[in-house]
Design a protein around this motif. Structure first.
Motif, mmCIF file in Angstrom:
data_model
loop_
_atom_site.group_PDB
_atom_site.id
_atom_site.type_symbol
_atom_site.label_atom_id
_atom_site.label_comp_id
_atom_site.label_asym_id
_atom_site.label_seq_id
_atom_site.Cartn_x
_atom_site.Cartn_y
_atom_site.Cartn_z
ATOM 1 N N LEU A 130 0.845 -1.205 0.000
ATOM 2 C CA LEU A 130 0.000 0.000 0.000
ATOM 3 C C LEU A 130 0.876 1.250 0.000
ATOM 4 O O LEU A 130 0.617 2.204 -0.742
ATOM 5 N N ALA A 131 1.905 1.220 0.841
ATOM 6 C CA ALA A 131 2.808 2.376 0.906
ATOM 7 C C ALA A 131 3.562 2.528 -0.413
ATOM 8 O O ALA A 131 3.671 3.639 -0.963
ATOM 9 N N ARG A 132 4.047 1.423 -0.912
ATOM 10 C CA ARG A 132 4.862 1.434 -2.131
ATOM 11 C C ARG A 132 4.092 2.010 -3.328
ATOM 12 O O ARG A 132 4.637 2.709 -4.183
ATOM 13 N N PHE A 133 2.772 1.710 -3.402
ATOM 14 C CA PHE A 133 1.982 2.176 -4.543
ATOM 15 C C PHE A 133 1.167 3.433 -4.221
ATOM 16 O O PHE A 133 0.261 3.804 -4.971
ATOM 17 N N GLY A 134 1.493 4.087 -3.120
ATOM 18 C CA GLY A 134 0.842 5.354 -2.796
ATOM 19 C C GLY A 134 -0.630 5.208 -2.442
ATOM 20 O O GLY A 134 -1.422 6.121 -2.670
ATOM 21 N N LEU A 135 -1.000 4.042 -1.866
ATOM 22 C CA LEU A 135 -2.408 3.789 -1.557
ATOM 23 C C LEU A 135 -2.701 3.809 -0.056
ATOM 24 O O LEU A 135 -3.839 3.574 0.352
ATOM 25 N N ALA A 136 -1.684 4.076 0.761
ATOM 26 C CA ALA A 136 -1.857 3.961 2.217
ATOM 27 C C ALA A 136 -3.006 4.825 2.722
ATOM 28 O O ALA A 136 -3.792 4.392 3.567
ATOM 29 N N ASP A 137 -3.134 6.031 2.184
ATOM 30 C CA ASP A 137 -4.197 6.933 2.659
ATOM 31 C C ASP A 137 -5.593 6.464 2.265
ATOM 32 O O ASP A 137 -6.590 6.958 2.791
ATOM 33 N N LEU A 138 -5.657 5.549 1.321
ATOM 34 C CA LEU A 138 -6.960 5.075 0.827
ATOM 35 C C LEU A 138 -7.337 3.719 1.416
ATOM 36 O O LEU A 138 -8.402 3.176 1.101
ATOM 37 N N ALA A 139 -6.488 3.179 2.284
ATOM 38 C CA ALA A 139 -6.650 1.796 2.739
ATOM 39 C C ALA A 139 -7.994 1.524 3.403
ATOM 40 O O ALA A 139 -8.527 0.429 3.321
ATOM 41 N N ARG A 140 -8.550 2.554 4.085
ATOM 42 C CA ARG A 140 -9.815 2.336 4.810
ATOM 43 C C ARG A 140 -11.039 2.620 3.941
ATOM 44 O O ARG A 140 -12.170 2.401 4.368
ATOM 45 N N LYS A 141 -10.824 3.135 2.776
ATOM 46 C CA LYS A 141 -11.971 3.513 1.930
ATOM 47 C C LYS A 141 -12.529 2.302 1.193
ATOM 48 O O LYS A 141 -11.761 1.419 0.767
ATOM 49 N N PRO A 142 -13.847 2.253 0.996
ATOM 50 C CA PRO A 142 -14.404 1.186 0.164
ATOM 51 C C PRO A 142 -14.026 1.409 -1.294
ATOM 52 O O PRO A 142 -13.830 2.561 -1.721
ATOM 53 N N GLY A 143 -13.937 0.327 -2.039
ATOM 54 C CA GLY A 143 -13.531 0.401 -3.442
ATOM 55 C C GLY A 143 -14.316 1.423 -4.245
ATOM 56 O O GLY A 143 -13.771 2.082 -5.118
ATOM 57 N N ARG A 144 -15.616 1.546 -3.928
ATOM 58 C CA ARG A 144 -16.463 2.441 -4.750
ATOM 59 C C ARG A 144 -16.040 3.899 -4.646
ATOM 60 O O ARG A 144 -16.369 4.702 -5.520
ATOM 61 N N GLU A 145 -15.310 4.274 -3.585
ATOM 62 C CA GLU A 145 -14.894 5.679 -3.430
ATOM 63 C C GLU A 145 -13.583 5.995 -4.151
ATOM 64 O O GLU A 145 -13.105 7.121 -4.126
ATOM 65 N N LEU A 146 -12.989 4.969 -4.760
ATOM 66 C CA LEU A 146 -11.698 5.186 -5.439
ATOM 67 C C LEU A 146 -11.923 5.571 -6.901
ATOM 68 O O LEU A 146 -12.913 5.155 -7.520
ATOM 69 N N SER A 147 -10.963 6.307 -7.465
ATOM 70 C CA SER A 147 -11.002 6.608 -8.900
ATOM 71 C C SER A 147 -10.729 5.312 -9.675
ATOM 72 O O SER A 147 -10.205 4.334 -9.121
ATOM 73 N N GLY A 148 -11.048 5.342 -10.961
ATOM 74 C CA GLY A 148 -10.798 4.174 -11.807
ATOM 75 C C GLY A 148 -9.327 3.769 -11.789
ATOM 76 O O GLY A 148 -8.997 2.583 -11.727
ATOM 77 N N GLY A 149 -8.440 4.768 -11.820
ATOM 78 C CA GLY A 149 -7.006 4.478 -11.828
ATOM 79 C C GLY A 149 -6.560 3.804 -10.542
ATOM 80 O O GLY A 149 -5.790 2.842 -10.555
ATOM 81 N N ASN A 150 -7.071 4.311 -9.391
ATOM 82 C CA ASN A 150 -6.681 3.708 -8.112
ATOM 83 C C ASN A 150 -7.296 2.323 -7.925
ATOM 84 O O ASN A 150 -6.687 1.449 -7.308
ATOM 85 N N ARG A 151 -8.490 2.108 -8.463
ATOM 86 C CA ARG A 151 -9.074 0.752 -8.391
ATOM 87 C C ARG A 151 -8.182 -0.243 -9.109
ATOM 88 O O ARG A 151 -7.927 -1.337 -8.637
ATOM 89 N N ARG A 152 -7.703 0.166 -10.266
ATOM 90 C CA ARG A 152 -6.821 -0.719 -11.030
ATOM 91 C C ARG A 152 -5.510 -0.957 -10.282
ATOM 92 O O ARG A 152 -4.944 -2.040 -10.296
ATOM 93 N N LYS A 153 -5.047 0.093 -9.599
ATOM 94 C CA LYS A 153 -3.809 -0.017 -8.840
ATOM 95 C C LYS A 153 -3.992 -1.039 -7.705
ATOM 96 O O LYS A 153 -3.103 -1.836 -7.429
ATOM 97 N N VAL A 154 -5.172 -1.003 -7.063
ATOM 98 C CA VAL A 154 -5.453 -1.987 -6.008
ATOM 99 C C VAL A 154 -5.477 -3.393 -6.612
ATOM 100 O O VAL A 154 -4.956 -4.346 -6.016
ATOM 101 N N GLU A 155 -6.022 -3.504 -7.813
ATOM 102 C CA GLU A 155 -6.043 -4.822 -8.464
ATOM 103 C C GLU A 155 -4.616 -5.291 -8.788
ATOM 104 O O GLU A 155 -4.326 -6.484 -8.731
ATOM 105 N N LEU A 156 -3.765 -4.330 -9.112
ATOM 106 C CA LEU A 156 -2.360 -4.680 -9.356
ATOM 107 C C LEU A 156 -1.711 -5.170 -8.059
ATOM 108 O O LEU A 156 -1.036 -6.204 -8.038
ATOM 109 N N VAL A 157 -1.925 -4.422 -6.977
ATOM 110 C CA VAL A 157 -1.365 -4.839 -5.673
ATOM 111 C C VAL A 157 -1.890 -6.233 -5.318
ATOM 112 O O VAL A 157 -1.135 -7.104 -4.872
#
Ligand SMILES: Nc1ncnc2c1ncn2[C@@H]1O[C@H](COP(=O)(O)OP(=O)(O)OP(=O)(O)O)[C@@H](O)[C@H]1O
Length: 258
Positions: A130-157
């Motif tokens: 999460l830290a490595r891909f810049g997602l740490a601040d979004l860790a508690r958010k549900p997927g629906r609140e993420l942008s399309g790009g960040n959703r894909r990034k979570v899928e990559l992680v």
């Protein structure tokens, strides 16, 4: 890692397809396709719509079985040892597949559990990713609140949680804006260098293929080219990969870079 795994890594490509064929009724989707991806190598699988990319990915991920030919992931045959083969690959599919109701962290923990990773291993690994891909601040958010790009990034992680040796990206940038598309490509290139991952990046977009070390052109189920983009341009006598691709595949309009 077992001694077998270490030996396989040193001697075999991370992915090897040998004369793979697949037919749907009268449509020959893949016709004796052979290709390989080495550890640490980024290979673009470039093909227009209907080339057979998704069919190939379905065979590589064990969703379907080839009519003939073989698929091996780090020496493990997909037909004979599917669990061993699948444990060594991570995949981001073309269709978004993130649970929109789970938080990012819960989603990643769920997938780590599916891979059988103990919490003591998965929890620090997830936090590091999460830290490595810049997602740490979004860790508690549900997927629906993420942008399309960040959703894909979570899928990559998610695809990297079990530390695969091979990463399969199946037209993973479809639907992303140009900035998110470029960012996902950078993230994958960096993961490849940091972890020595072999990457097979399927796309119909020439500008994405230009970032790969090697380009495989698939058209109507056949491999038309497997080599460096520069060499393809030289063979076709044109200055750009886009021009060479259009010439090779007979001018498919959908090869235009987005
Ligand atoms: N389930 C199916 N039943 C019948 N024909 C199929 C099926 N899936 C794919 N095909 C056909 O097989 C060929 C290869 O399709 P495939 O979806 O693998 O190509 P693709 O390169 O992934 O294309 P796209 O970029 O449009 O997703 C096409 O002619 C397609 O119409």
């Amino acid at each position: 890692m077992s001694g077998d795994d270490a030996a396989a890594m040193n001697s075999a490509p991370v992915l090897r397809c040998h004369e793979v064929s697949k037919r749907y009724g009268r449509t020959q989707a893949l016709d004796r396709v052979s290709l390989a991806v080495a550890a640490g190598e980024m290979v673009a699988l470039l093909g227009p719509n209907g080339a057979g990319k998704s069919t190939l990915f379905q065979l590589l991920t064990g969703l379907f079985v080839a009519d003939s030919g073989s698929v091996e992931v780090l020496g493990a045959d997909m037909r004979r040892e599917p669990v061993r083969a699948l444990s060594r690959l991570g995949v981001v599919f073309q269709q978004p597949a993130l649970d929109l109701n789970l938080s990012v962290r819960a989603s990643l923990r769920f997938h780590a559990d599916l891979h059988g990773l103990p919490g003591a291993v998965s929890r620090p690994r997830i936090e590091a990713l999460l830290a490595r891909f810049g997602l740490a601040d979004l860790a508690r958010k549900p997927g629906r609140e993420l942008s399309g790009g960040n959703r894909r990034k979570v899928e990559l992680v998610r695809a990297l949680i079990h530390e695969p040796r091979l990463l399969l990206m199946d037209e993973a940038t479809v639907g992303l804006d140009p900035g998110s598309r470029a960012q996902l490509l950078e993230d994958v290139l960096q993961a490849r260098s940091e972890h020595g991952l072999g990457v097979l990046w399927a796309t119909h977009l020439v500008d994405e293929a230009e970032r790969a070390q090697r380009v495989i052109v698939l058209h109507k189920g056949h491999v038309l080219w497997d080599g460096e983009a520069r060499a393809l341009c030289a063979q076709e006598g044109v200055p750009t990969l886009q021009g060479a691709f259009l010439k090779l595949t007979g001018g498919q309009k959908n090869a235009m870079a987005a």
